[in-house]
Scaffold this motif. Sequence first.
Motif, PDB file in Angstrom:
ATOM      1  N   VAL A   3       1.028  -1.223   0.013  1.00 38.91           N
ATOM      2  CA  VAL A   3      -0.032   0.040  -0.021  1.00 38.91           C
ATOM      3  C   VAL A   3       0.767   1.205  -0.039  1.00 38.91           C
ATOM      4  N   TRP A   4       0.702   2.269  -0.961  1.00 34.90           N
ATOM      5  CA  TRP A   4       1.216   3.359  -1.034  1.00 34.90           C
ATOM      6  C   TRP A   4       0.256   4.662  -0.612  1.00 34.90           C
ATOM      7  N   ARG A   5       0.417   5.336   0.297  1.00 32.34           N
ATOM      8  CA  ARG A   5      -0.287   6.156   1.049  1.00 32.34           C
ATOM      9  C   ARG A   5       0.319   7.739   0.453  1.00 32.34           C
ATOM     10  N   GLN A  13      -4.721   6.487  -1.900  1.00 32.54           N
ATOM     11  CA  GLN A  13      -3.646   5.445  -1.726  1.00 32.54           C
ATOM     12  C   GLN A  13      -3.636   4.439  -3.018  1.00 32.54           C
ATOM     13  N   ILE A  14      -2.700   3.665  -3.302  1.00 32.08           N
ATOM     14  CA  ILE A  14      -2.509   2.767  -4.347  1.00 32.08           C
ATOM     15  C   ILE A  14      -1.972   1.316  -3.505  1.00 32.08           C
ATOM     16  N   ARG A  15      -2.947   0.436  -4.124  1.00 29.74           N
ATOM     17  CA  ARG A  15      -2.832  -1.007  -3.469  1.00 29.74           C
ATOM     18  C   ARG A  15      -2.062  -1.780  -4.667  1.00 29.74           C
ATOM     19  N   LEU A  16      -1.219  -2.612  -4.300  1.00 29.40           N
ATOM     20  CA  LEU A  16      -0.789  -3.882  -5.221  1.00 29.40           C
ATOM     21  C   LEU A  16      -0.963  -4.984  -4.425  1.00 29.40           C
ATOM     22  N   SER A  17      -1.615  -6.097  -5.042  1.00 30.65           N
ATOM     23  CA  SER A  17      -1.731  -7.460  -4.246  1.00 30.65           C
ATOM     24  C   SER A  17      -1.301  -8.484  -5.313  1.00 30.65           C
ATOM     25  N   LEU A  18      -0.181  -9.488  -4.902  1.00 33.22           N
ATOM     26  CA  LEU A  18      -0.111 -10.781  -5.689  1.00 33.22           C
ATOM     27  C   LEU A  18      -0.821 -11.910  -4.711  1.00 33.22           C
TER      28      LEU A  18
END
Length: 277
Positions: A3-5, A13-18
């Motif tokens: 998570v980038w806030r 915010q930007i979320r990245l999930s694997l």
Amino acid sequence: HLVWRFAAPSRDQIRLSLTQSYRSPNVGQLSSRPALNTLYPVPGSNTTLSPDRAGNPDLKPERANGIDLAFERYLKSGGVMSVNLFVRDIKDLIRNVTVQETVSWAPVPRYVNRPQNLGKARVSGIEFDSKFQLRELMDDAPPLSLRFNLSIYGSKVEAVPGPYNRIDSQPRATGNLGADYKFRGMPLTVGGNFGWTPAYTTQQTDSTAQALSTKRVFDAYALWTVNSSAKLRLSLSNIGPQDSLSTTTVIEGDRRQVAINNGRTDMSVALRLEMRL
């Protein structure tokens, strides 16, 4: 998950999930006990549109690896807008397949529908979602709360020829639009929601395709707040109902069989008293 806030005072915010998921077959999919089609009883044969049904004890579980990337925008009064992109790679996809077999319960070959692993598939899509008050966009707007989401999907099953080689039960898109209005000086709130799914076709096997009609559903409600612990709600569901049409086409050699299923839908009305104890 990552998570980038963004820097304060922004809450964006930007979320990245694997992800890695696992879906095992249920007991019914594994059970080899057949369910015979009553339209074509044993000891005779049956057709591809009226097969017997049985499980597959050799069925493997589905496994999927995926990646999600989302951007979330938070508004001042609690509203939120987001967009999410995702891709899933599936291994050992499970799908029901009808094949003519030599069976133990009949002296002649019969068509049997069993779940099978069809190999690899890829699913992708983009999802838009928002929920906010109209006042957050317009200063003099009425007290109207809005909800909106739109999802666009794509998929490809490698073992099935295109162009409609989608995974089962996945439409091309879905959309919803809803609104709530609270009257000034009255304990009354009204609202509604419109849902839409366009018609789509799925090529299930080399010889079988299924087409589903467009689905449109409109719901509405009125909520009267009696006091802090009691509310009276009037709900209307599926206003202007439309029948759901499903067309299954099977091509075998020089024969073509078509089965049309008309699923009736109805409107429902409910009056409910909600009390907090």
